[in-house]
Design a protein around this motif. Structure first.
Motif, PDB file in Angstrom:
ATOM      1  N   ALA A 101      35.193  40.849  71.527  1.00 27.43           N
ATOM      2  CA  ALA A 101      35.072  41.451  72.862  1.00 27.43           C
ATOM      3  C   ALA A 101      34.708  40.391  73.915  1.00 27.43           C
ATOM      4  CB  ALA A 101      34.013  42.540  72.828  1.00 27.43           C
TER       5      ALA A 101
ATOM      6  N   LYS B  90      27.874  46.681  71.347  1.00 28.09           N
ATOM      7  CA  LYS B  90      28.881  46.002  72.172  1.00 28.09           C
ATOM      8  C   LYS B  90      28.785  46.476  73.624  1.00 28.09           C
ATOM      9  CE  LYS B  90      33.344  46.687  71.258  1.00 28.09           C
ATOM     10  NZ  LYS B  90      34.449  46.662  70.306  1.00 28.09           N
TER      11      LYS B  90
ATOM     12  N   SER C   8      32.856  41.473  65.807  1.00 27.27           N
ATOM     13  CA  SER C   8      33.410  42.396  66.813  1.00 27.27           C
ATOM     14  C   SER C   8      32.905  42.029  68.215  1.00 27.27           C
ATOM     15  CB  SER C   8      33.085  43.853  66.469  1.00 27.27           C
ATOM     16  OG  SER C   8      31.720  44.079  66.663  1.00 27.27           O
ATOM     17  N   LEU C   9      31.676  41.494  68.300  1.00 30.23           N
ATOM     18  CA  LEU C   9      31.175  41.062  69.621  1.00 30.23           C
ATOM     19  C   LEU C   9      32.009  39.899  70.143  1.00 30.23           C
ATOM     20  CD1 LEU C   9      27.268  41.187  69.332  1.00 30.23           C
ATOM     21  CD2 LEU C   9      28.794  42.868  70.340  1.00 30.23           C
TER      22      LEU C   9
END
Ligand code: HAM
Length: 420
Positions: free
Chosen positions: A351, A411, A347-348
């Motif tokens: 982003a 995040k 997920s990082l």
């Protein structure tokens, strides 16, 4: 058995590629500001393309080309430079119908079988431009100024523009006759190459690197005295426009460069930080090449610089800065935590945050060791205790501080740290 790379070539290793990318990025940004677009041509071409354009009696064609026959007996050559292939592509694709003038830039490896020494390789990397369809002397000045702007932006200092005019088909025979007259009875003292080139291509004698030949040429009358009106006016106009752009230059009356296609302006940008191979950039006008290779009469001007030489100078000037690391390293402690970190890393990255982890180690010490080796900016530590509290420990690897952050906010934390 140990293998090593071929003589005259080099590996650009990971800690150097970022410097190369920095130079490429800087050049490309400026090319775009001057309205140049990229062209990519093959690494090999029909040998004839180079023989015809660079010239049969140049060092490149006589002894430096990597020429081979393919399985269908076609004679091919690894490109020793970029101008001739681009002119070939310009004509073959009738680019003059779409874009005129055609402002093209290129980057890539070139090949010359030269004697390797510092700054001279058998495979080297050039970045260059070709401004095709522009006869005005201001375009010569713009091209030189663009080269200087790139070097300035990179932080290169102590550069000199060395410039000359090599005339055109009208005055070239007069220039050649003057050279022959000057050499006259002294010819037998010159090297065998110069003796051979005396009748074939006397201008090439001015490019001879043999110390004795250079000495015998001292006192040669300035070839500018033999230029026709058009070439003389063109040259004055180039020099005036360079002046008006604030570019300092020195006129070098023996600068003819090692390629036969030049007409009028020929120039080099020299660095005082390099040894014998001190030209970081070379270029000039080639107003007859397009027609010579089968295209319509088209004036053109361009340059190419050698990446390895620019890197050498920037290294010496210590211009390459160590970049702040924005890598986040995941350190799950134990196999159960690994899958959660794998998801978090995913997920990082989504982003836009650079992330890495090691799957083979699950203890803190080994993972911190890897993070240090990778020069990570942060390490995210996630053990059993953190999992129970639904948090992670974020270790700032530079200042060596550590803070607890809710798992869901990781995040956000890195976005706030400007890691994007
Ligand atoms: P060049 O002077 O042969 O010109 O090469 C341009 C630059 O490439 C040189 O100034 C040097 O920095 C680098 N270079 C050349 N040979 C080597 C080598 N063996 N090892 C490392 N670097 C090298 C041309 O190639 C023309 N096509 C330039 C041009 C473009 N003229 C008009 N448009």
């Amino acid at each position: 058995m140990k293998y090593s790379l071929p003589r005259g070539t080099r590996d650009v290793l990971p800690d150097e590629t970022k410097n190369w990318q920095f130079i490429e990025k800087t050049a490309k940004k400026l090319f775009s500001l001057y309205n140049y677009i990229e062209i990519r041509t093959p690494i090999f071409e029909q040998s004839e393309i180079f023989e015809k354009s660079i010239g049969a009696s140049t060092d490149i064609v006589e002894k430096e080309m990597y020429t081979f026959k393919d399985k269908s007996d076609r004679l091919l050559t690894l490109r020793p430079e970029g101008t001739a292939p681009i002119v070939r592509a310009y004509i073959q694709n009738a680019l003059y119908k779409t874009y005129s003038p055609t402002k093209l830039y290129y980057c890539g490896p070139m090949f010359r079988y030269e004697r390797p020494q510092a700054g001279r390789y058998r495979q080297f990397y050039q970045i260059g431009i070709e401004n095709i369809g522009n006869a005005h002397p201001f375009s010569d000045a713009e091209v030189i100024s663009l080269g200087m702007k790139i070097f300035e932006k990179l932080g290169l200092t102590n550069l000199t523009v060395s410039i000359n005019s090599v005339g055109c088909s009208v005055c070239r025979p007069v220039i050649e006759e003057r050279i022959k007259q000057f050499i006259g009875a002294n010819l037998k003292k010159f090297c065998p190459n110069c003796i051979r080139r005396f009748d074939e291509n006397p201008l090439r004698i001015l490019d001879c690197k043999n110390k004795k030949c250079i000495t015998y040429l001292s006192g040669l009358p300035d070839i500018r005295g033999s230029l026709c009106h058009e070439c003389a006016d063109h040259f004055s106009s180039v020099l005036e426009s360079l002046d008006s752009l604030g570019i300092k230059f020195i006129i070098n009356p023996t600068l003819v460069r090692g390629l036969d296609y030049y007409t009028k302006t020929a120039f080099e940008i020299i660095s005082d930080r390099l040894g014998a191979q001190n030209a970081i950039c070379g270029g000039g006008r080639y107003d007859v090449l397009v027609e010579q290779m089968g295209g319509p009469p088209t004036a053109a001007v361009g340059f190419a610089f050698g990446m390895e030489r620019v890197v050498m100078v920037l290294k010496e000037l210590k211009m390459f800065k160590e970049q702040e690391s924005n890598l986040v390293f995941m350190a799950p402690l134990g196999t159960d935590q690994q899958i959660k970190c794998l998801q978090l890393a995913d997920s990082l990255r989504l982003a836009g945050i650079k992330c890495d982890m090691s799957y083979s180690k699950t203890d803190l010490k080994s993972q911190l060791k890897i993070a240090n080796k990778l020069n990570a900016g942060y390490t995210v530590i996630y053990g059993e205790e953190e999992a129970q509290k639904n948090v992670v420990l974020i270790k700032n690897m530079k200042v060596r501080t550590q803070e607890e952050v809710p798992f869901k906010k990781v995040k956000e934390y890195f976005i706030n740290e400007n890691l994007l």
